[in-house]
Motif scaffolding. Structure first.
Motif, PDB file in Angstrom:
ATOM      1  N   THR A 427      89.876  84.312 -16.034  1.00  0.00           N
ATOM      2  CA  THR A 427      90.588  83.440 -16.973  1.00  0.00           C
ATOM      3  C   THR A 427      90.089  83.621 -18.399  1.00  0.00           C
ATOM      4  OG1 THR A 427      90.958  81.790 -15.232  1.00  0.00           O
ATOM      5  CG2 THR A 427      91.180  81.034 -17.498  1.00  0.00           C
ATOM      6  N   ILE A 428      88.763  83.625 -18.575  1.00  0.00           N
ATOM      7  CA  ILE A 428      88.211  83.741 -19.932  1.00  0.00           C
ATOM      8  C   ILE A 428      88.433  85.143 -20.488  1.00  0.00           C
ATOM      9  CG2 ILE A 428      85.855  84.378 -19.228  1.00  0.00           C
ATOM     10  CD1 ILE A 428      86.930  82.000 -22.098  1.00  0.00           C
ATOM     11  N   LEU A 429      88.486  86.148 -19.624  1.00  0.00           N
ATOM     12  CA  LEU A 429      88.797  87.507 -20.092  1.00  0.00           C
ATOM     13  C   LEU A 429      90.221  87.586 -20.622  1.00  0.00           C
ATOM     14  CD1 LEU A 429      87.018  89.662 -17.367  1.00  0.00           C
ATOM     15  CD2 LEU A 429      86.606  89.794 -19.826  1.00  0.00           C
ATOM     16  N   HIS A 440      83.977  89.431 -28.164  1.00  0.00           N
ATOM     17  CA  HIS A 440      83.840  88.484 -27.050  1.00  0.00           C
ATOM     18  C   HIS A 440      83.993  89.208 -25.707  1.00  0.00           C
ATOM     19  CE1 HIS A 440      83.430  85.315 -29.755  1.00  0.00           C
ATOM     20  NE2 HIS A 440      84.659  84.800 -29.767  1.00  0.00           N
ATOM     21  N   THR A 441      84.927  90.135 -25.645  1.00  0.00           N
ATOM     22  CA  THR A 441      85.156  90.873 -24.390  1.00  0.00           C
ATOM     23  C   THR A 441      83.926  91.682 -24.019  1.00  0.00           C
ATOM     24  OG1 THR A 441      87.523  91.010 -24.898  1.00  0.00           O
ATOM     25  CG2 THR A 441      86.668  92.518 -23.218  1.00  0.00           C
ATOM     26  N   ALA A 442      83.313  92.343 -24.999  1.00  0.00           N
ATOM     27  CA  ALA A 442      82.110  93.143 -24.740  1.00  0.00           C
ATOM     28  C   ALA A 442      80.951  92.259 -24.270  1.00  0.00           C
ATOM     29  CB  ALA A 442      81.719  93.905 -25.998  1.00  0.00           C
ATOM     30  N   LYS A 443      80.798  91.075 -24.890  1.00  0.00           N
ATOM     31  CA  LYS A 443      79.739  90.146 -24.472  1.00  0.00           C
ATOM     32  C   LYS A 443      79.955  89.685 -23.041  1.00  0.00           C
ATOM     33  CE  LYS A 443      78.427  88.186 -28.987  1.00  0.00           C
ATOM     34  NZ  LYS A 443      78.454  86.952 -29.817  1.00  0.00           N
ATOM     35  N   LEU A 444      81.212  89.367 -22.714  1.00  0.00           N
ATOM     36  CA  LEU A 444      81.521  88.941 -21.353  1.00  0.00           C
ATOM     37  C   LEU A 444      81.249  90.057 -20.355  1.00  0.00           C
ATOM     38  CD1 LEU A 444      84.827  86.921 -21.810  1.00  0.00           C
ATOM     39  CD2 LEU A 444      82.735  86.082 -20.771  1.00  0.00           C
ATOM     40  N   HIS A 445      81.589  91.277 -20.754  1.00  0.00           N
ATOM     41  CA  HIS A 445      81.345  92.421 -19.877  1.00  0.00           C
ATOM     42  C   HIS A 445      79.851  92.553 -19.582  1.00  0.00           C
ATOM     43  CE1 HIS A 445      82.495  96.873 -18.894  1.00  0.00           C
ATOM     44  NE2 HIS A 445      81.926  96.244 -17.884  1.00  0.00           N
ATOM     45  N   GLY A 446      79.034  92.378 -20.613  1.00  0.00           N
ATOM     46  CA  GLY A 446      77.592  92.431 -20.417  1.00  0.00           C
ATOM     47  C   GLY A 446      77.098  91.350 -19.472  1.00  0.00           C
ATOM     48  N   CYS A 447      77.628  90.144 -19.638  1.00  0.00           N
ATOM     49  CA  CYS A 447      77.273  89.014 -18.769  1.00  0.00           C
ATOM     50  C   CYS A 447      77.676  89.304 -17.326  1.00  0.00           C
ATOM     51  CB  CYS A 447      77.949  87.744 -19.273  1.00  0.00           C
ATOM     52  SG  CYS A 447      77.956  86.369 -18.107  1.00  0.00           S
ATOM     53  N   ILE A 448      78.849  89.911 -17.156  1.00  0.00           N
ATOM     54  CA  ILE A 448      79.362  90.226 -15.821  1.00  0.00           C
ATOM     55  C   ILE A 448      78.493  91.269 -15.135  1.00  0.00           C
ATOM     56  CG2 ILE A 448      81.296  91.387 -14.643  1.00  0.00           C
ATOM     57  CD1 ILE A 448      83.129  89.896 -16.710  1.00  0.00           C
TER      58      ILE A 448
END
Length: 756
Positions: A427-429, A440-448
């Motif tokens: 959802t957040i992606l 933001h997408t790159a940060k989320l990818h790192g978190c994932i």
């Protein structure tokens, strides 16, 4: 029996006979939960029989059933002698009252006293471990079971299977079941239940067949679990299981009837579900909730509400699951008024602190309301929001266009220690993709990656979609190739996004990626490839895709047929487009729009309007895209009056609210028709702020009619809106040149060069 009566009896009978009578009285009262049985307690004390263990254990059970844990514990503490039955009885009483921690404390005292536990003792302890999440202690209990030589106990074996299944340790559960030599109905049912709990519906059904072949008779609880699996596998399995149940003569009790109703509801056979519910007169809240949930999936809101009212009229009060079903129905039917009424009923029922109900309220307000205030108010009232609470909030904020707030909420959720699930991350992606935020997408990818959530195919697909939506095709393809598992959704999402950002050539290259991965096309992926071919006007590849659709049988999918109509229409093969369209059994609005688009691209104006009329006669309601096509056709044909008529019919006749693109068409119609003042008047009446496309359209109309003063005003407004857009300067220069003012045209051109 009173104390005086007991004394008179003892005068006539010998003590052994009295003990026998007391035993029978207490046993009878214990089996029927009759509180009168405790009257035996007093004469037993007077006659010094309090050390009679059989009587004491029955009295202990009776106290627990009729007078609560406190009185039972008081009796237990005064017992001069206790055996394994006494300790297990007290432990069982705590577990039944959901006092699991106190139950484990009793078990510890029992072990310290030197009494050896039996299978029933360990079963109760395992239930406490499951409820408290004590997996390690439960494994220690398993070791004790082996130590005491009780691993062959059927009841204990079933309890161990249920324990491991609760913690999703399905391999251990299967090993235990495999070691059981002569499994009974309980153990087979426990293993089937573990597969159902794990979502392994086919394995549950196969195990049921093995159970029947092994000669073990299923009971109503077995069938309840098998019906739960059948609800996910499909109607044909559910009907076969139902037939077998009838063949075996299994009595239809409330639990089984509810399971059958739920199965038929999941298979969208609500008529069959209601028919089964009426086979016996017994109804409870669970059966009504299953009916309401089924109606919410397949019926109208009025029928859902009627069932809810009928339940209450019958004297059965709804519980939290009933309100959950009602709120989900409100979300599905977008009924805010009913949702508010259910909210008030939830408060009256004292369920406003129930987390699942609060989550459903957040979801309902987000989906049904035009604002987010009510949803935020409910969310702030949740004492300890869980991952579902946060996900409902994040999804709702993103849906309402508050993508930045959705991202901030995601950060806040993680900051307080709530870990996202796969749906939260996907959802957040999507929200980051809508924000066009690479950061933001790159940060989320790192978190994932750190949390190893990228192994989840749902999250992987969302990452592919996010990168492709940002126009980063290379990153999206790299993500696809690095995924442990890929499916049709992976490639369909990638193709769709590549089409949206205009990278149609790359979209077609996805076909080879799918082939290399041995992933077969479905209707949606094939439609995406057809769309790419249509955008490239590439008929060679398009015809190959058409052949594949016929060979694979996918040409019967409406999405594929619509893609073919659009392909042939855009490639100006109108006869082929008409032939494909004629083969569609029930064309939808997309089918009609595709045909009209092809006719419009060929300049066949009269056919566009006749096709529009045919669509309406066929009972298909036009949508906003239909009117873009019709209005654009009016512009191309110079049919201003007819275009105005169609524009006004959108709201008045078809209940379609005009969007910004429709207003651009309206202004273009008026501008080309020389009604520039009316076109300017539309700017003040439309419910949107004018964007660059509207000013450019007006500026082009000013050039057509050589209206320099108005053109200069429009150009000024456009430049104020977007100073870096050179199109306004070029259009203004063309206006000057077209109006016989080459000096001003040259000056404007110099300005463009000076500004770079």
């Amino acid at each position: 029996m009173t104390s005086k009566i007991a004394v008179r009896v003892i005068n006539r009978l010998e003590l052994p006979r009295f003990e026998d009578i007391c035993s029978k009285v207490v046993s009878l009262c214990n089996s029927r939960s009759l509180s009168e049985g405790v009257c035996v307690h007093s004469p037993l004390i007077k006659l010094g029989l309090e050390d009679h263990l059989y009587l004491s254990n029955n009295l202990l059970s009776l106290y627990a059933k009729c007078f609560g844990l406190h009185n039972a514990r008081h009796f237990f503490d005064e017992m001069p002698y206790r055996d394994v039955v006494s300790w297990t009885g007290m432990l069982s009483a705590y577990v039944k009252s959901e006092k699991y921690l106190e139950g484990l404390e009793i078990f510890d005292l029992m072990m310290l006293s030197g009494v050896c536990p039996n299978g029933f003792t360990f079963s109760s302890v395992l239930r406490s471990c499951s409820a408290l999440g004590e997996f390690c202690f439960g494994k220690c209990i398993h070791a004790s079971v082996v130590k005491y030589g009780l691993e062959s106990n059927q009841i204990l074996g079933s309890s161990l299977i249920e324990f491991y299944s609760k913690f999703e340790a399905y391999e251990e559960a299967c090993k235990l079941f495999g070691c059981m030599e002569d499994g009974d109905t309980v153990s087979w049912t426990a293993m089937i239940s573990s597969f159902v709990q794990a979502g392994k519906w086919s394995r549950a059904l196969r195990l049921y067949l093995e159970m029947v072949k092994a000669g073990v008779s299923p009971n109503e609880f077995t069938f309840a679990k098998i019906f739960a699996a059948s609800g996910f596998l499909g109607l044909k399995y559910g009907k076969l299981v139902h037939a077998h149940m009838i063949l075996l003569g299994i009595r239809l009790n409330l639990v089984l009837k509810t399971a059958i109703v739920d199965m038929y509801s999941r298979c969208e056979r609500i008529e069959d579900a209601i028919m089964v519910s009426r086979l016996t007169p017994e109804f409870d809240v669970w059966l009504w909730t299953a009916i309401i949930s089924g109606l919410a999936q397949t019926s109208k809101l009025e029928e859902v509400l009627a069932a809810f009212q009928e339940m209450e009229i019958s004297g059965i009060l709804p519980n939290n699951f009933t309100y959950l079903s009602m709120l989900n129905a409100c979300s599905s039917f977008l009924s805010l008024d009913l949702g508010r009424q259910i909210h008030s009923r939830v408060i009256m029922a004292g369920l406003e602190d129930d987390i699942p109900v609060e989550n459903a309220l957040v979801d309902m307000y987000m989906k049904c309301s035009h604002t987010i205030e009510s949803a935020l108010r409910v969310f702030r009232g949740i004492n300890s929001p869980n991952v579902i609470s946060w996900t409902s909030l994040i999804a709702g904020l993103a849906e309402h266009g508050f993508q930045a707030d959705a991202y901030d909420s995601f950060v806040e959720m993680r900051a307080i220690g709530v870990q996202p699930n796969s749906y939260t991350l996907s959802t957040i992606l999507r929200a980051c993709s809508a924000l066009k935020s690479t950061e933001h997408t790159a940060k989320l990818h790192g978190c994932i990656i750190k949390t190893k959530a990228d192994h989840d195919i749902v999250v992987g697909n969302a990452l592919v979609d996010a990168y492709a939506g940002l126009g980063r095709a290379d990153d999206a393809l790299r993500m696809v190739r690095n995924m442990n598992q890929r499916d049709t959704i992976t490639f369909t999402g990638l193709t769709t996004r590549l089409n949206q950002v205009g990278q149609h050539e790359l979209a077609l290259n996805v076909i080879s990626e799918m082939s290399n991965d041995d992933v077969k096309m479905d209707g949606y992926s094939l439609a995406s490839f057809l769309s790419a071919s249509a955008s490239l006007n590439r008929m060679d590849g398009g015809k190959q895709l058409h052949c594949h659709s016929v060979k694979s049988g996918l040409n019967s999918c409406i999405s594929v047929s619509n893609g073919l109509v659009s392909l042939y229409g855009k490639c100006s093969l109108i006869q082929d487009a008409r032939r494909v369209f004629a083969e569609i059994s029930e064309p939808d609005v997309v089918s009609w729009n595709g045909l009209m688009s092809g006719l419009a691209s060929k300049g066949d104006i009269s056919s566009v309007f006749s096709t529009f009329d045919d669509m309406r006669l066929a009972g298909v309601k036009p949508d906003s895209v239909t009117f873009i096509l019709v209005l654009s056709t009016c512009i191309c044909g110079g049919l201003m009056d007819l275009g105005l008529e169609y524009f006004h019919s959108m709201r008045e006749t078809h209940d379609i609210e005009p969007q910004l693109d429709h207003y651009v068409c309206l202004i273009d119609l008026l501008g080309r028709g020389g009604r520039l003042e009316d076109a300017m008047g539309v700017l003040g009446t439309m419910p949107f702020r004018p964007d660059a496309s509207i000013y450019k359209t007006l500026l082009a109309a000013c050039k057509l009619h050589r209206n320099v003063p108005l053109g200069e005003d429009i150009a000024r407004r456009g430049v104020e809106l977007n100073p870096s857009d050179p199109t306004f300067y070029r259009l203004l220069a063309n206006l000057y040149d077209y109006s016989g003012r080459p000096d001003l045209a040259a000056k404007t051109q110099r300005l463009i060069r000076d500004e770079g």
